[in-house]
Scaffold this motif. Sequence first.
Motif, mmCIF file in Angstrom:
data_model
loop_
_atom_site.group_PDB
_atom_site.id
_atom_site.type_symbol
_atom_site.label_atom_id
_atom_site.label_comp_id
_atom_site.label_asym_id
_atom_site.label_seq_id
_atom_site.Cartn_x
_atom_site.Cartn_y
_atom_site.Cartn_z
ATOM 1 N N ARG A 196 -10.684 -4.913 -0.345
ATOM 2 C CA ARG A 196 -10.066 -4.739 -1.724
ATOM 3 C C ARG A 196 -10.565 -5.817 -2.799
ATOM 4 N NH1 ARG A 196 -3.954 -3.008 -0.872
ATOM 5 N NH2 ARG A 196 -3.865 -2.146 1.048
ATOM 6 N N ARG A 221 4.574 -5.145 -4.277
ATOM 7 C CA ARG A 221 4.536 -3.649 -3.777
ATOM 8 C C ARG A 221 5.517 -3.019 -3.567
ATOM 9 N NH1 ARG A 221 0.616 -7.029 -2.242
ATOM 10 N NH2 ARG A 221 -1.772 -6.523 -2.887
ATOM 11 N N ASP A 279 -4.675 1.827 1.650
ATOM 12 C CA ASP A 279 -3.880 2.217 2.698
ATOM 13 C C ASP A 279 -4.037 3.314 3.383
ATOM 14 O OD1 ASP A 279 -2.517 -0.258 2.247
ATOM 15 O OD2 ASP A 279 -1.087 0.641 0.813
ATOM 16 N N VAL A 319 -4.279 -9.171 -6.109
ATOM 17 C CA VAL A 319 -4.781 -8.165 -4.827
ATOM 18 C C VAL A 319 -3.931 -8.468 -3.381
ATOM 19 C CG1 VAL A 319 -6.660 -7.502 -3.342
ATOM 20 C CG2 VAL A 319 -7.061 -7.756 -5.797
ATOM 21 N N VAL A 376 -6.291 -2.947 -9.199
ATOM 22 C CA VAL A 376 -5.315 -3.223 -8.265
ATOM 23 C C VAL A 376 -4.467 -2.270 -7.857
ATOM 24 C CG1 VAL A 376 -3.721 -4.969 -7.524
ATOM 25 C CG2 VAL A 376 -5.553 -5.570 -8.587
ATOM 26 N N THR A 399 -4.403 0.379 -4.316
ATOM 27 C CA THR A 399 -3.620 -0.008 -3.111
ATOM 28 C C THR A 399 -2.982 1.191 -2.541
ATOM 29 O OG1 THR A 399 -2.511 -1.922 -4.325
ATOM 30 C CG2 THR A 399 -1.371 -0.953 -2.901
ATOM 31 N N HIS A 402 -3.164 -4.494 3.788
ATOM 32 C CA HIS A 402 -3.015 -5.583 3.120
ATOM 33 C C HIS A 402 -2.551 -6.803 4.018
ATOM 34 C CE1 HIS A 402 1.384 -4.514 3.222
ATOM 35 N NE2 HIS A 402 1.397 -5.744 3.119
#
Length: 384
Positions: free
Chosen positions: A299, A365, A284, A22, A276, A280, A290
């Motif tokens: 999260r 990411r 966002d 995460v 996860v 994401t 994050h």
Amino acid sequence: MRNRYLDLLRALAIVRVVVYHVTGWATLTLVFPAMSVMFALAGSLMAASLDRSGPSAVRRRLRRLLPSLWVLAAVFVPAMLLTGLPLTPKVLLWAFPVADPPANYWGALALSVIWYLRDYLWFVFASPVALWLFRRAPWPTLLAPYALLAAIEFGLFPAAPTVLREFGLYFGAWLLGFAHHDGLLRRTANRVLVPVALALGVAGAAWIATHPGPRGYDLNDIPLGNALWSAAFILVAIGRAPASAAWVDRSAMADRAVTVLNRRALTVYLWHMPFVVALTPLVDVVGWSHQDPVGLAIRVVLVFALVGAVTAAVGWVEDVAARRPPELFPGGVRPVPARGAAPGRPVPAGDSPAPVSPAPAGYDRAVLPAPRAPEEHTLKLSAR
């Protein structure tokens, strides 16, 4: 009676893997090299199974491991086929992943944790011979995977296949599990074990510091440093493991949490990464960056909540695979000891396959695979 300290270590490893995936915090890989710890614990359990059942332990281990994967595949393989994954014979690898199974553009990331099962299968197959060798020449057998990895990292085998590289990276931890089961680590005096662990830790830290990866000092990008640092950690954390952790059983909350995470380790491991990946972009959008501690906390809570829901729905498959009575959440009722029997937790039928990887821990990411024609990707499985 189960060693609750080892159960606690496995539970912490699973939680660490999820939190790392995460947050992406590289520091977590250094503080707790969870994947190597899980392989070491699995190696110790495998040695115990071989002593108890002989070669049939391999079949029993596969029976414990594969049904949870089949449940995951029953959901995600049809979804990938409907979104661009070509239907080829390679899809059968989702039933028995001795090599990286195919995935489409989103599945390659969401299902990247399958690498752990691939390595686990190979290690299980190798265990009868490896245990035989280990008991006849323990130190050369223990050193062999690290020598193999060093040879690969120094360029002596530049085209080494993935399986061979993974043997070098993680099979040493598996063999340290053999050493734990056989009492070799326990019999090694502190005047030997502590300096060896210190030397491995210093060598690993030096390699990590001088060979940073694309994510900095993330162990998952630095194989040789990972292996050395993890070996030092295992020698201390498992080599000097206490016989029990009685406080776990004295606390109802800790006892239940450790029991659930051990009995559902594979389910938690396999299902957390899809959540996860799915969460994401959603978080966002609503501004939970994050880089924001509050956003990260949200999260983590959401991922664990979703994993808890899916564990309640399909986690019982692990009970069936282990030939235990299926339970919604394990550990709710303690059996009453017979008159005159010593109190303690009974050993459940079979032993946990534990991951568990990572996985592995973490994913970048910024490297979301882009679709290509045809839209089939082999899982490169960089998330550990």
